[in-house]
Design an enzyme around this catalytic site. Sequence first.
Site, PDB file in Angstrom:
ATOM      1  N   ARG A  97      64.422  29.388 -34.293  1.00  0.00           N
ATOM      2  CA  ARG A  97      65.143  28.891 -33.119  1.00  0.00           C
ATOM      3  C   ARG A  97      64.512  27.601 -32.599  1.00  0.00           C
ATOM      4  O   ARG A  97      65.224  26.673 -32.204  1.00  0.00           O
ATOM      5  CB  ARG A  97      65.151  29.957 -32.027  1.00  0.00           C
ATOM      6  N   ASN A 151      72.091  37.764 -32.569  1.00  0.00           N
ATOM      7  CA  ASN A 151      72.809  36.519 -32.307  1.00  0.00           C
ATOM      8  C   ASN A 151      72.995  35.691 -33.586  1.00  0.00           C
ATOM      9  O   ASN A 151      72.162  35.780 -34.492  1.00  0.00           O
ATOM     10  CB  ASN A 151      72.044  35.679 -31.272  1.00  0.00           C
ATOM     11  N   CYS A 172      76.905  42.066 -25.781  1.00  0.00           N
ATOM     12  CA  CYS A 172      76.247  40.987 -25.053  1.00  0.00           C
ATOM     13  C   CYS A 172      76.025  41.469 -23.620  1.00  0.00           C
ATOM     14  O   CYS A 172      76.862  42.197 -23.066  1.00  0.00           O
ATOM     15  CB  CYS A 172      77.114  39.737 -25.070  1.00  0.00           C
ATOM     16  N   HIS A 202      79.955  34.625 -25.510  1.00  0.00           N
ATOM     17  CA  HIS A 202      79.424  33.463 -24.784  1.00  0.00           C
ATOM     18  C   HIS A 202      80.528  32.451 -24.464  1.00  0.00           C
ATOM     19  O   HIS A 202      80.236  31.281 -24.218  1.00  0.00           O
ATOM     20  CB  HIS A 202      78.281  32.792 -25.546  1.00  0.00           C
ATOM     21  N   TYR A 256      77.711  30.599 -19.817  1.00  0.00           N
ATOM     22  CA  TYR A 256      77.611  29.762 -21.017  1.00  0.00           C
ATOM     23  C   TYR A 256      78.721  28.725 -21.106  1.00  0.00           C
ATOM     24  O   TYR A 256      78.636  27.800 -21.916  1.00  0.00           O
ATOM     25  CB  TYR A 256      77.599  30.642 -22.274  1.00  0.00           C
TER      26      TYR A 256
END
Length: 449
Positions: A97, A151, A172, A202, A256
């Site tokens: 990430r 994710n 989520c 999201h 988001y």
Amino acid sequence: MKKNPLKVVIIGSGSSYTPELIEGMLARKNEMTISELWLVDIDDGWHKAMTIKSLTERMVKHAGVDMKIHLTKDRQQALKNADFICSQFRVGCLEGRIRDETISLKHGMIGQETNGLGGFANACRTIPVALEICREIEQLCPKAWLLNFTNPSGMVTEAILKQTNVNVVGLCNVPVTMQKGAAKIIGCNEDELVMQIAGLNHLVWATEIIHDGENKLPQVLDAVLAGDNSMVPQNIPAFGWPTKLVRDIGLIPCAYLRYYYQSQDMLDDEVIEMKEHKLGCRAEVVKDIERKLFEIYENPQLNVKPKELELRGGQYYSEAACELMSAIHNDKRTIMHVNTRNNGAIAGLPDDCAVEVSSIITSAGPKPLNVAPLPVDVLRLIQLMKEFETLTVKAAIDGDFSAALRALVLNPIVPTGKILEKALEETIMANSRYMPQFSSLIQELKKNS
């Protein structure tokens, strides 16, 4: 009717989120008896997984629950005859990430783990592994339910729905936070209202909030636009929406959606944070939070989930995952907000694609509630991002560079042109260990470098 005891598997058990899951399971000990809990991880996460196992054993003992705890690297042994599998692994760990966000920001793009170039890279690392796990589930526990919060949850769920026969539901905590926040704004208990969520992971909006027979969405929207951040996850700093835009749409966006409604502002903020914050990008901040969490987890006196975990962004995961598990196991028919097959719930999207919608949870899985027609611009954004997801899944499975480019060109938060091709090639090269599907491209890039 007495239910059989359950075998539950957590894949990616070394995650700092696991204590949240354990807390949720123990809180529901009278709704579902878990006789075996299998914690699964790989070499890269083994030290953390051992810490989690010790904490889990203390939590189980403290709760007075008779549950056998196993820790293994042998995924197939863990999966055999399982009833529920919780998927929360991260291919490439947090270092992956960090690379994604750093490369994105270097090329003037928003760095984010579930969207844009970073979300694409995460999907390409993750989807092949998720499908490999699903092939094992089909052989070893075909009736099991896979609860996915790995994710990018929406794209992973999409791939599993289309490529396998596994019973899967994506999760989520964002919609859970939104519902709790709406109840707080209205001043009622959470179970006294019904909130409808619609969109993609999201990328959801609250479309209705029913309390005492009335749609209270306008009241809640007024509070949100006045600065009430109750519906925003705790790990996201307070912010303000563009009032005229959101009020005219008439729906409440999840946090988001800032990446679409305030793209340049978000990029500017990330660049400033990268320069001014000694830890760098958000992923490095998360890594530091996780390091501190594991120091807390290693305390031999700790036998409950520590409050500090809420800073990690995992707040309410136990409620989403464990309530879903209980709802399926007990055929509770409660309404939850999950990632599942559309089946006509959102008009204008393919029936077989994954959407995040309010659904009735039964022993046969989620039954999505039909969504009233959405504002045209909202629907167009959902359709655009669904095509981004569809092409990303194709690229992740086939190693198709053209599909990758087509996906990213569609994404509203990704700049296009030579900079995109350069950033995409750099991302694939940086992830060469985790993206063997792009091996021919990687060899070509190495030859030309």
